[in-house]
Motif scaffolding. Sequence first.
Motif, short mmCIF file in Angstrom:
data_model
loop_
_atom_site.label_atom_id
_atom_site.label_comp_id
_atom_site.label_asym_id
_atom_site.label_seq_id
_atom_site.Cartn_x
_atom_site.Cartn_y
_atom_site.Cartn_z
N ILE B 44 39.07 50.96 42.62
CA ILE B 44 37.86 51.01 43.46
C ILE B 44 36.60 50.56 42.71
O ILE B 44 35.49 50.96 43.04
CB ILE B 44 37.65 52.42 44.06
N GLY B 45 36.78 49.75 41.70
CA GLY B 45 35.61 49.13 41.06
C GLY B 45 34.91 49.95 40.00
O GLY B 45 33.87 49.55 39.50
N THR B 51 39.31 43.60 35.09
CA THR B 51 38.38 42.48 35.00
C THR B 51 39.09 41.17 34.63
O THR B 51 39.90 41.13 33.72
CB THR B 51 37.31 42.77 33.91
N GLU B 57 32.97 33.91 35.23
CA GLU B 57 32.20 35.15 35.35
C GLU B 57 33.14 36.35 35.57
O GLU B 57 34.07 36.27 36.36
CB GLU B 57 31.24 35.07 36.54
N PRO B 58 32.85 37.48 34.88
CA PRO B 58 33.70 38.65 35.09
C PRO B 58 33.64 39.15 36.54
O PRO B 58 32.55 39.28 37.10
CB PRO B 58 33.09 39.72 34.16
N VAL B 59 34.80 39.38 37.13
CA VAL B 59 34.89 40.02 38.45
C VAL B 59 36.04 41.02 38.40
O VAL B 59 36.83 41.02 37.45
CB VAL B 59 35.15 39.00 39.60
N LEU B 60 36.13 41.86 39.43
CA LEU B 60 37.16 42.89 39.46
C LEU B 60 38.32 42.43 40.34
O LEU B 60 38.15 42.25 41.55
CB LEU B 60 36.57 44.20 39.98
N CYS B 62 40.82 44.08 41.29
CA CYS B 62 41.32 45.11 42.22
C CYS B 62 40.55 45.10 43.54
O CYS B 62 40.98 45.67 44.52
CB CYS B 62 41.24 46.50 41.59
N LEU B 63 39.36 44.47 43.54
CA LEU B 63 38.55 44.38 44.76
C LEU B 63 38.44 42.93 45.23
O LEU B 63 37.51 42.56 45.95
CB LEU B 63 37.15 44.97 44.54
N THR B 64 39.36 42.08 44.77
CA THR B 64 39.34 40.68 45.15
C THR B 64 40.62 40.35 45.91
O THR B 64 41.71 40.63 45.41
CB THR B 64 39.24 39.79 43.89
N LEU B 65 40.49 39.78 47.08
CA LEU B 65 41.68 39.32 47.80
C LEU B 65 42.16 38.03 47.15
O LEU B 65 41.37 37.14 46.85
CB LEU B 65 41.33 39.04 49.27
N THR B 68 41.01 34.66 48.38
CA THR B 68 39.65 34.16 48.13
C THR B 68 39.55 33.31 46.86
O THR B 68 38.50 32.73 46.61
CB THR B 68 38.62 35.31 48.03
N GLY B 133 30.20 48.87 32.84
CA GLY B 133 31.23 48.98 33.88
C GLY B 133 32.65 48.98 33.32
O GLY B 133 33.60 49.07 34.08
#
Lengths: 296, 158
Positions: B44-45, B51, B57-60, B62-65, B68, B133
């Motif tokens: 849940i971020g 990551t 760029e860092p993204v999560l 677990c919250l990325t489909l 996309t 984070g």
Amino acid sequence: MSTNTKILTQEFEYFAPKTLEETLGLLCKYKDKNTKILAGGTDLLVKMKTINLNVDYLINIKDISELNFINTDGGLKIGAAVPLSHIERVGKVKEKYPALYEGIKSMAAIAIRNMATIPGNICNASPAGDTIPPLIVYSAELKLVSKRGERTVQVEDFITGVGKTIIKADELVTQVNIPEINNNSGSAFSKKSRVKADIAKINLAIWLERDGNFCKYCKIVLGSVFIKAVRAKKAEDLLREQIVNDDLFIKVAKKASEEIKPIDDVRSIAEYRTDLAQVMVEDSLKLAWGRAGGEL
Amino acid sequence: MKKIEIEFTINGKKRRLSVKPNDLLINIIRNDLFLTGSKYGCGIGECGACTVLLNGEPVLSCLTLAATVDGKEITTIEGLAIGDELHPMQKAFLKNGAVQCGFCTPGMILTATALLKENPNSTEDEIRDYMRGNLCRCTGYIQIVKAIKSCENNLETS
Ligand SMILES: Cc1cc2nc3c(=O)[nH]c(=O)nc-3n(C[C@H](O)[C@H](O)[C@H](O)COP(=O)(O)OP(=O)(O)OC[C@H]3O[C@@H](n4cnc5c(N)ncnc54)[C@H](O)[C@@H]3O)c2cc1C
Ligand code: FES
Ligand code: FES
């Protein structure tokens, strides 16, 4: 009910339109269904995982180049696909709109800010949304577009309650417009939370316009103290058109803390929030006044 | 549910996959591509263990489909080393004892490389703020901050 956040169990149809036109077509076609816009997904996916928010059609707007722009000529215009981290890196945001800059920087951590958007924060309509008080003090407006046409709405009038806004099912927020800011003005954002990356116990933004040692105009907006971010209008009245000094700031801060109606929740009790609000308003007034070139 | 064809680059390699709309990127990376460096922590971020770098760029994840990331470029911890030569940040983590159980380490290192690119001269406060984070239950962060700081200095002199 136990939740498994490792997977997304619900089924839906996914669209990744490349143009605004296509997006509005989809929104119109599926307006009577459970249709959701996906921007950063940092609120939406959490809700789909944890409270099983129902979605039948999901429209990803992140790859629409028409929505990916920041225009700094005369104010600020920011497209709905722009991630927060790109906004915080624009020099004009830090210089001219420090409350927005500080509000964004206070949110979550870098990975979330690389994903999340301003319209996502506003449409999610949490009372603790950190871009909301800054956008209200800067009189920001949202452009709402649908097949039927377009309209602009002040952020202040857009949110009506917890998770509630005036957006219609076929509408998309395409951009945020923030008017140019006067050089005699100053602003500030403040947030108190348990740890830095956390949701606010209270957040607030203040903007004021200075004329010599007069405060010509001001806006004070607090979040996390009501069902939506609210203006402390009585406090604003006390300050407007007055000669500024320490005592006045103390009175204004006290008034603001009396005006709000905080609640007890897991993050704080109401009494603490009231006391905290007073201190935060006073500090932020001084900061904003200093930034407007004023002295005390 | 209709499957979606996606094409993306991961650690320099082009991949074509057929994914379901509700497939999460973390699961595609770990279960379909067998790149198990990225970890599932909270989903849940909140923790940063998942990551990955998306277009740098860092993204999560677990919250990325997964759907996309069509057309995009992903780097996971497996993509940082060049052959047997570890990335300077990986070396710095090893040298400074910044790894204990290692669960947070992939996300930590990827976020740290992004910090270095954005601001190669950050202070300790700036490092801690940027890394806020990415949670670590073992090290107490001191060695992690030291590792990042030392990597900064090395990059400057190399
Ligand atoms: C770990 C974590 C920490 C967080 N910390 C903070 C914090 O400190 N402060 C804070 O304020 N928030 C915080 N958030 C919440 C969230 O990150 C923000 O609200 C973010 O701005 C949401 O943007 P998004 O693009 O990810 O929205 P999404 O999740 O994509 O969308 C949110 C909602 O808005 C709708 N929507 C999005 N874009 C549009 C559009 N253009 N038109 C119409 N509807 C739209 C979606 O359909 C959805 O209902 C946190 C979240 C997480 C997971
Ligand atoms: S697993 Fe993604 S942030 Fe914790
Ligand atoms: S090393 Fe164990 S969580 Fe960081």
